[in-house]
Design a protein around this motif. Structure first.
Motif, short mmCIF file in Angstrom:
data_model
loop_
_atom_site.label_atom_id
_atom_site.label_comp_id
_atom_site.label_asym_id
_atom_site.label_seq_id
_atom_site.Cartn_x
_atom_site.Cartn_y
_atom_site.Cartn_z
N ALA A 1 4.44 2.93 -15.95
CA ALA A 1 5.03 1.93 -15.24
C ALA A 1 4.99 2.31 -13.91
N GLU A 2 5.16 3.57 -13.54
CA GLU A 2 4.93 4.16 -12.02
C GLU A 2 3.54 3.95 -11.59
N ALA A 3 2.55 4.46 -12.46
CA ALA A 3 1.30 4.60 -12.03
C ALA A 3 0.48 3.22 -11.99
N GLY A 4 0.78 2.58 -13.13
CA GLY A 4 -0.13 1.20 -13.34
C GLY A 4 0.68 0.15 -12.41
N GLY A 5 2.16 0.11 -12.40
CA GLY A 5 2.88 -0.96 -11.40
C GLY A 5 2.62 -0.49 -10.16
N GLY A 6 2.51 0.76 -9.78
CA GLY A 6 2.00 1.14 -8.28
C GLY A 6 0.74 0.57 -8.07
N THR A 7 -0.22 0.87 -8.87
CA THR A 7 -1.62 0.52 -8.66
C THR A 7 -1.55 -0.84 -8.27
N LEU A 8 -1.11 -1.54 -9.26
CA LEU A 8 -1.20 -3.02 -9.12
C LEU A 8 -0.31 -3.57 -7.80
N LEU A 9 0.70 -3.25 -7.65
CA LEU A 9 1.62 -3.42 -6.36
C LEU A 9 0.43 -3.21 -5.08
N ALA A 10 -0.16 -2.04 -5.02
CA ALA A 10 -0.93 -1.75 -3.98
C ALA A 10 -2.01 -2.66 -3.79
N LEU A 11 -2.74 -3.09 -4.94
CA LEU A 11 -3.77 -4.00 -4.91
C LEU A 11 -3.35 -5.58 -4.63
N GLY A 12 -2.17 -5.79 -4.98
CA GLY A 12 -1.53 -6.84 -4.82
C GLY A 12 -1.95 -8.02 -6.00
N LEU A 13 -1.88 -7.58 -7.28
CA LEU A 13 -2.36 -7.91 -8.48
C LEU A 13 -1.15 -8.08 -9.35
N ALA A 14 -0.89 -9.22 -9.96
CA ALA A 14 0.16 -9.26 -10.91
C ALA A 14 1.42 -8.87 -10.26
N LEU B 1 0.86 -1.35 -0.09
CA LEU B 1 -0.12 -0.03 0.07
C LEU B 1 0.88 1.25 0.13
N GLY B 2 1.88 1.18 0.69
CA GLY B 2 2.60 2.40 0.90
C GLY B 2 3.55 2.68 -0.42
N THR B 3 4.15 1.76 -0.72
CA THR B 3 5.11 1.95 -1.95
C THR B 3 4.28 1.99 -3.16
N GLY B 4 3.13 1.35 -3.53
CA GLY B 4 2.21 1.34 -4.58
C GLY B 4 1.63 2.56 -4.54
N GLY B 5 1.24 3.30 -3.59
CA GLY B 5 0.49 4.33 -3.45
C GLY B 5 1.50 5.63 -3.75
N VAL B 6 2.63 5.65 -3.45
CA VAL B 6 3.79 6.52 -3.77
C VAL B 6 4.02 6.56 -5.02
N LEU B 7 4.26 5.03 -5.74
CA LEU B 7 4.55 5.08 -7.03
C LEU B 7 3.32 5.68 -7.97
N ALA B 8 1.96 5.17 -7.67
CA ALA B 8 0.94 5.66 -8.33
C ALA B 8 0.65 7.11 -8.57
#
Length: 181
Positions: free
Chosen positions: A64-77, A16-23
Motif C-alpha cells: 500500500a505504501e510503496a505501490g500507492g506512493g509510486t502511483l501517487l508520484a506518477l499521478g496514475l490511478a 512527488l513529495g508525498t509519493g516519494g516518502v511513501l514509496a
C-alpha cells in the motif's frame, strides 16, 4: 500548446513529495531498503504490536505504501493510490495514538500528515502534470474516488478494529501485582 497553472505545479510537488516518502517507507517494509526490516523483520514487528498475521500485514502495508506512493508520484490511478496510502497510514497512526499527537514523543502526527495528504490527493486529483491526465483519466474517474476511499475505509476499520481487540484482550490477560514485593 498547453499552459500549466500553479495548481498543476502544486499538485505535482505534493504528489512527488508525498509519493516519494511513501514509496521509500514501503520499500523499507518490502525489501529492507533504507535501513528497513524487510518483510521478515517488519512482519515480526507487526505481530508484536497486534497486526496479525505479521508477514501478511507487512506485505499489505508495504504494498500500500510503496505501490500507492509510486502511483501517487506518477499521478496514475490517483483515487486508488491515495486511498491505499491513506489506509496504510491510518493503520500506522492507530499504532501511535497512545503516544499522543507529536512525532517527537512517538505520536501519530507523521502518519496522519502523510495519510491526510494522500487522501486529499485522491479527492483533488493529480492535476494536468500526471499520467492520469496523459491517459485521459481512464483510472481517475469521479466515481472512483468515493469507491476507493469507501472500500479502503471499511478494510482499514476492520484491520485496525481487529488489532485493537487483540491488544485489549492481551492487556486484560495481564494482571498487575496487587502488592509490591
Amino acid at each position: 500548446m498547453t499552459c500549466y497553472d500553479r495548481r498543476d505545479v502544486g499538485l505535482l510537488l505534493l504528489r512527488l513529495g508525498t509519493g516519494g516518502v511513501l514509496a521509500a517507507h514501503g520499500t523499507q517494509k518490502l525489501f529492507g531498503w533504507f535501513g528497513g526490516g524487510g518483510v521478515e523483520g517488519t512482519g515480526q514487528f507487526m505481530e508484536s504490536v497486534g497486526y496479525t498475521p505479521g508477514r501478511q500485514s507487512a506485505l499489505a502495508a508495504g504494498l500500500a505504501e510503496a505501490g500507492g506512493g509510486t502511483l501517487l508520484a506518477l499521478g496514475l490511478a490517483t483515487p486508488a493510490a491515495g486511498a491505499a496510502a491513506a489506509g496504510a497510514m491510518a493503520g500506522a497512526a492507530a499504532l501511535h495514538v497512545p503516544n499522543g499527537f507529536f512525532a517527537a514523543e512517538g505520536g501519530y502526527e507523521y502518519a496522519a500528515s502523510l495519510g491526510l495528504t494522500a487522501a486529499g490527493l485522491a479527492v483533488s486529483g493529480p492535476g494536468r502534470l500526471s499520467l492520469d491526465h496523459t491517459l485521459g483519466h481512464v483510472f481517475d474517474r469521479g466515481w472512483m474516488v468515493p469507491v476507493a476511499l469507501g472500500v479502503t475505509a471499511a478494510a482499514t476499520a476492520a484491520v485496525v478494529g481487529a488489532r485493537s481487540r487483540r491488544v485489549r484482550r492481551k492487556r486484560e490477560g495481564e494482571q498487575e501485582a496487587l502488592f509490591e514485593e
